[in-house]
Write an enzyme that holds these catalytic residues in place. Sequence first.
Site, PDB file in Angstrom:
ATOM      1  N   THR A 244       0.829  -1.197   0.000  1.00  0.00           N
ATOM      2  CA  THR A 244       0.000   0.000   0.000  1.00  0.00           C
ATOM      3  C   THR A 244       0.867   1.253   0.000  1.00  0.00           C
ATOM      4  OG1 THR A 244      -1.752  -1.156   1.201  1.00  0.00           O
ATOM      5  CG2 THR A 244      -1.793   1.248   1.262  1.00  0.00           C
ATOM      6  N   SER A 287      -5.786   1.026   0.340  1.00  0.00           N
ATOM      7  CA  SER A 287      -6.189  -0.157   1.108  1.00  0.00           C
ATOM      8  C   SER A 287      -7.615   0.094   1.547  1.00  0.00           C
ATOM      9  CB  SER A 287      -5.284  -0.375   2.330  1.00  0.00           C
ATOM     10  OG  SER A 287      -5.714  -1.497   3.074  1.00  0.00           O
ATOM     11  N   CYS A 350      -4.154   1.112  11.757  1.00  0.00           N
ATOM     12  CA  CYS A 350      -2.915   0.525  11.245  1.00  0.00           C
ATOM     13  C   CYS A 350      -1.723   0.826  12.151  1.00  0.00           C
ATOM     14  CB  CYS A 350      -2.633   1.064   9.848  1.00  0.00           C
ATOM     15  SG  CYS A 350      -1.048   0.523   9.175  1.00  0.00           S
ATOM     16  N   ASP A 388      -8.146  -3.072  -5.083  1.00  0.00           N
ATOM     17  CA  ASP A 388      -7.670  -1.809  -4.529  1.00  0.00           C
ATOM     18  C   ASP A 388      -6.920  -1.022  -5.587  1.00  0.00           C
ATOM     19  OD1 ASP A 388      -8.603  -1.862  -1.891  1.00  0.00           O
ATOM     20  OD2 ASP A 388      -6.906  -3.059  -1.198  1.00  0.00           O
TER      21      ASP A 388
END
Length: 398
Positions: A244, A287, A350, A388
């Site tokens: 990502t 993401s 995250c 994505d």
Amino acid sequence: MPTKDSVPLFPFSRPSAHQPPTEFAKLRATEPVSKVKLWDNAEPWMITKHKDICQVLADDRFTKVRTHPNFPELNPRGKMAAAAAKPTFVDMDPPEHTKQRSMVMDFFTKDYVEKNRPMIESVVDSCIQRLKRCQQPADLHSEFAIHIPYLVIAKVLGIPEEDTARFIQWTAVRSSGSSTAREASQASQDLMDYMRRLVEKKITNPGDNDVISKLVVDQLRPGHIDIEDVVQISFLLLVAGNATVANEISLGLVALKEHPEMLNDIKSNPALIPDFVEEILRYFTSSAMACRRVAKVDVQVGDKTIRADEGLIASNQSGNRDESVFENPDEFRIRKPNPHLGFGYGIHYCPGEWWARSEMQIAFERLFKELPNLRISGDIKYSDPDKDVGIVALPVSW
């Protein structure tokens, strides 16, 4: 609410390039909490408004445990992986989630990342030199962007430098939108086998200050976790989010091509780069399908009741384009405040956010200093429209 026959299929497809699926804007306007249909005919709820997403992701009445029979899996491979692999903290609820996540968080704090800024700068500089050795036009994504997050996490985990080329190749195949399912599966298995061998080496000869060694010394040896836990946590930290970051670096170059005045601004005033990075994280949201849950009890979300044992998908991609939160959300611009959901929300936010921010900021700071005439010089190849948003190839010259 749509009739059963009219429930839309998910994932939605991007209409072109990096533009988000048009369905999200329609749902935010007409039915922000509604059903979608997945590949296995499951019909989880789709949450599209920023405030509802934040509510769901902060509410402990929803579970993240993937082995729940109604957990929304987006493809057969995900369903098999959830059943086969030992779970890590990303697929746990408290108190197990809190306990296991805390085992590694010393390596992911803002202060720890800041102390390691010289290491990130060294990695970025080496990647720029790698790019400069390429014949022009060169693929910035494969020759520069993809290497930065993986070389950094390799150092954090304690992966020997001589092994980095192999595992970067495996991770590139695993995360590439152009890889077949068989190729991606084999790359994942190769990575897992490598991590298991590395953990076994660390048990015999741990390092001084890396994640795997700390897990071995502080958690495995006292019997708090077993070797498979160490392998799975290490694998998770290696693969989760790093592709990502690479995509966001490449997509940032796309944004600058589309907004040349912004490129001039950040060249003349690098202090704008942190806010530029935050807007990349909001605007592209590469993401966008990871925020999935199952209700433990009946919960009211918006004007709907999500019943116990029903699954949901909270679309942070849609939340990042919510007109009630972001003025002119389809416009890329530096904005403050920027309460984007690029890193998720709630206790599963995250853990690598500060590494990601620093890597992206330093990449843009150093790239244009070293290559002031860098420009996109060919056709951009994007990931498949139902995956994505990401970059497969980004030709550049300088």
